[in-house]
Scaffold this motif. Structure first.
Motif, mmCIF file in Angstrom:
data_model
loop_
_atom_site.group_PDB
_atom_site.id
_atom_site.type_symbol
_atom_site.label_atom_id
_atom_site.label_comp_id
_atom_site.label_asym_id
_atom_site.label_seq_id
_atom_site.Cartn_x
_atom_site.Cartn_y
_atom_site.Cartn_z
ATOM 1 N N SER A 135 -9.343 -9.137 -4.922
ATOM 2 C CA SER A 135 -8.896 -7.861 -5.498
ATOM 3 C C SER A 135 -8.448 -6.898 -4.401
ATOM 4 C CB SER A 135 -10.034 -7.227 -6.299
ATOM 5 O OG SER A 135 -10.347 -8.046 -7.411
ATOM 6 N N ALA A 136 -7.486 -6.067 -4.759
ATOM 7 C CA ALA A 136 -6.945 -5.084 -3.816
ATOM 8 C C ALA A 136 -7.656 -3.758 -4.042
ATOM 9 C CB ALA A 136 -5.450 -4.925 -4.028
ATOM 10 N N TRP B 127 0.816 -1.213 0.000
ATOM 11 C CA TRP B 127 0.000 0.000 0.000
ATOM 12 C C TRP B 127 0.848 1.261 0.000
ATOM 13 C CZ3 TRP B 127 -4.523 -0.782 -1.772
ATOM 14 C CH2 TRP B 127 -5.130 -2.032 -1.562
ATOM 15 N N GLY C 276 -4.921 -11.042 -7.217
ATOM 16 C CA GLY C 276 -4.958 -9.813 -6.427
ATOM 17 C C GLY C 276 -3.693 -9.620 -5.625
ATOM 18 N N ALA C 277 -3.200 -8.406 -5.643
ATOM 19 C CA ALA C 277 -2.027 -8.056 -4.829
ATOM 20 C C ALA C 277 -2.068 -6.555 -4.612
ATOM 21 C CB ALA C 277 -0.738 -8.456 -5.526
ATOM 22 N N GLU D 284 -7.226 -1.401 -7.100
ATOM 23 C CA GLU D 284 -5.796 -1.289 -7.408
ATOM 24 C C GLU D 284 -5.302 -2.475 -8.214
ATOM 25 O OE1 GLU D 284 -4.162 1.367 -6.413
ATOM 26 O OE2 GLU D 284 -5.258 2.154 -4.667
ATOM 27 N N CYS D 285 -5.975 -3.589 -8.044
ATOM 28 C CA CYS D 285 -5.545 -4.812 -8.715
ATOM 29 C C CYS D 285 -6.733 -5.758 -8.724
ATOM 30 C CB CYS D 285 -4.366 -5.428 -7.953
ATOM 31 S SG CYS D 285 -3.631 -6.854 -8.748
ATOM 32 N N LEU D 286 -7.212 -6.068 -9.907
ATOM 33 C CA LEU D 286 -8.380 -6.934 -10.035
ATOM 34 C C LEU D 286 -7.926 -8.399 -10.053
ATOM 35 C CD1 LEU D 286 -11.516 -6.686 -10.491
ATOM 36 C CD2 LEU D 286 -11.014 -7.122 -12.910
ATOM 37 N N HIS E 30 2.567 -4.641 -9.722
ATOM 38 C CA HIS E 30 1.745 -5.670 -9.067
ATOM 39 C C HIS E 30 0.572 -6.120 -9.930
ATOM 40 C CE1 HIS E 30 -0.253 -1.867 -8.260
ATOM 41 N NE2 HIS E 30 -1.359 -2.540 -8.019
#
Lengths: 433, 433
Positions: free
Chosen positions: B68-69, A231, A394-395, B97-99, A365
């Motif tokens: 997901s993020a 993050w 996801g990351a 942010e990331c799927l 990412h």
């Protein structure tokens, strides 16, 4: 039973009986007197035997050799004529626990290879041991910092299936029915921890590089100080954590051993102020060009450029550290996140006293972009699926960096070679002792 | 810019705007409402979207998947109807942010191998992450204990030239022009540090065993918690340090996570009292014979014997630990120091909840005796010269022990398999992920 007294505590026991235990450092045998210097992890003390009045002690010590391990019980005496701490132990009884063969195969006059061949004998004195005491404080201060800030300690695997990072310079292992490799860095597994939701992690552990070059800065096994942070907004967040970490750890080191390091090595431990200076690679090139050191517009800094840049920063800001940021994608690994221009990476190096000690970055990412960057850089995907999978489900955005422990110690003690600060040095030509 | 709020801190911000960041754990999509549960390293929170009044948020989340993020900025609301901590975040804005790809390849119904194949996904939840938080506290508490007591931190080499300890079960490395091996244990190098006068050392690092057996207790790479101590009088001193170390570390673990471990795993962390019970192997055999479990007069305890002995000790002393001491030389390594009878060693095992977690001993530090014991046990001297040399030029009496980190965690959490407490498990059949 008499409790052991560590040698630095002897002055607190003047006039009392003490038991000191250590290795014999020097022997001076005179007609009536025998003088030994005994060293333990805390210091050295003279032991004085008046042979005529202590025949049993003299008999036990008749064949004593340098390096032998001895237990001495006797009187702790304040003796102002003794240079070594004005203290002396006059033994009532002595036990030789282990008689060393003589002479020792290494001494002050030995060359560098002999010192490494017999490194454990070379480490026997306070000056060299101080490096490992300092290492202990430095690492623990780092861990305190990380843990106080919510980082989780990681033990990433050293046995890995395929190329981490670059893919070159891997050691191959015979692994049961097949092969495996030694991890070059914990990076991919730190990233796996980010995918696992660990938020922030650190690891201090070994890393392995089959680097055939044999220089004072290279080892095939080294201790890596690593962190990875989720993050983040950019690599700036990684630099923020790294500079705070180093300032904290160097501060703790100075508190604990600054005075001794100054006495033994003549070096002032300087606690860096934060934030560290930052320049982009482009700015660094411009600064260097101004003093006549020209570097190609796509190239990384060369060693001389690193040295000169640190000098410029030191003159301008009085600072030993500088972050160089925003490297072109062309000179960085495929997994470095790029700016929207797709040419410049959110990456940095940390230079310290003229030398690179860290490479760090925000990592890409997002699975599809990461894969595309690997393809673009010509990294074969076959070996990469396990890594890419970390990001499929996801990351969080994340980044991190690694610091070489030996390079850090070399810089702190202002020594030449990482072999000088490594307990058991390994390179192409050395796997002993 | 809005600062991130960790989820466990959300209740402190009721009525305020917060930014929470984490992975999507569950999705419940209703006609007008969309509910997500978001998890970060500190906890989980419900995010409630009223789609008609937040069309932009709803659009961003239209294709949201588990894993997901996401970054959520919104109002922290105290909502007593929400089971999950009575808290809710009502978003003003959301960024994916990331799927994650869907569906995830592992879930609660997956078998043990699938859980290991996708271990990082399996680790995503608070219950499994608690193991690594506990590990962090446990190790740091050990290091605090060691450092407070004057131990130096060691990084012993993992690339070694020849057989350490037994000699069997070594992984071979292609090492430039020749071969090297992976260290089975740091023991020999801890002993080298004793010869170097380091007095007391500790190391937490990887160890490698090419053990072909595939059981719930075996790994080919594991983290070893090691210490070695100079100037001991016998193995009793090693046991003294080990029991104090464990009591200290388990105490710190209980303080930090005892309540959570009880809630999540139903296990009470019991801080052991010191000293731990001690029995000689002979006494252990007699105790076991009395309940009908007979063990040969030269043999070590079998697994059933270990389990039964721990039960007897638990019944008699209410203690989870027991040191078993004084093993016959016949069942111990050549370097264990022997009593004057030359048949019994100054050695011990530590059993905990029915299982061996440590082997320790005073080591033989006298060169000639050590060499004779190697010859007597049939250990080939060719591979041993480097090790024997450590003692040629003097060494203090010393001893030490090692504790497996995973075995410790398995016992603390009362789990079955060390794979369950290992970040990246390695055995004969697995080197991924």
């Amino acid at each position: 039973m008499q409790e052991r007294t560590y040698i630095k505590e002897v002055p607190a026991h003047f006039g009392e009986k003490v038991k000191v235990q250590g290795l014999v450092r020097t022997i001076r045998d005179q007609k009536k007197m025998l003088f030994l210097v005994i060293e333990d992890i805390t210091g050295a003390v003279q032991v004085a035997v008046h042979k005529p009045s202590a025949p049993e002690v003299a008999a036990e010590l008749e064949h004593i050799t340098v390096g032998s391990a001895v237990t001495i019980i006797g009187s702790a005496v304040h003796n102002t004529s003794v240079k070594l701490g004005e203290m002396e132990v006059q033994p009532d009884s002595v036990k030789v626990e282990c008689l060393a063969q003589a002479p020792l195969p290494v001494d002050e006059n030995s060359g560098p290879e002999a010192r490494l061949d017999w490194h454990y004998l070379w480490l026997r004195h306070g000056k060299t041991q101080l490096i490992y005491k300092a290492q202990t404080v430095l690492e623990q201060a780092m861990r305190e910092f990380w843990i106080d800030n919510g980082f989780i300690e990681l033990h990433s695997p050293k046995i890995v299936p395929e190329a981490s990072e670059g893919g070159a310079e891997l050691f191959k292992i015979d692994y049961f029915e097949g092969n495996a490799y030694l991890a070059q860095s914990p990076q991919f597994y730190k990233q796996m921890a980010m995918s696992a939701g660990f938020d922030k992690v650190f690891e201090i552990g070994p890393a392995f590089r089959a680097d055939p070059s044999s220089t004072r800065r290279h080892a095939s096994e080294f201790t890596s100080l690593d962190m990875e942070i989720s993050w983040i907004d950019s690599h700036e967040d990684v630099m923020y954590w790294e500079e705070k970490l180093l300032a904290h750890a160097i501060g703790k080191l100075k508190d604990a051993y600054g005075k001794e390091i100054k006495e033994q090595y003549g070096v002032d431990i300087v606690v860096p102020t934060v934030p560290f200076p930052r320049v982009t690679l482009k700015e660094a090139r411009e600064m260097l060009a101004e003093i006549g050191h020209v570097i190609g517009h796509k190239a990384d800094l060369d060693p001389e450029g690193e040295r000169l840049l640190c000098k410029l920063i030191k003159d301008k800001h009085g600072h030993d550290f500088v972050f160089v940021t925003d490297y072109p994608a062309a000179v960085r690994a495929f997994y470095h996140m790029r700016y929207d221009d797709n040419k410049t990476t959110k990456s940095f190096d940390l230079l310290w006293k003229g030398q690179e000690v860290t490479t760090g970055a925000q990592r890409e990412h997002r699975y599809e972009i990461l894969k595309a960057q690997a393809v673009e850089k010509g990294v074969p995907l076959e070996g990469l699926h396990g890594y890419l999978d970390f990001f499929k489900y996801g990351a969080p955005p994340h980044g991190g960096c690694g610091i070489g422990l030996a390079r850090t110690l070399v810089n702190l003690f202002e020594l030449e070679k990482i072999a000088d600060v490594t307990f058991a040095f390994r390179n192409r030509y050395r796997i002993t002792p």
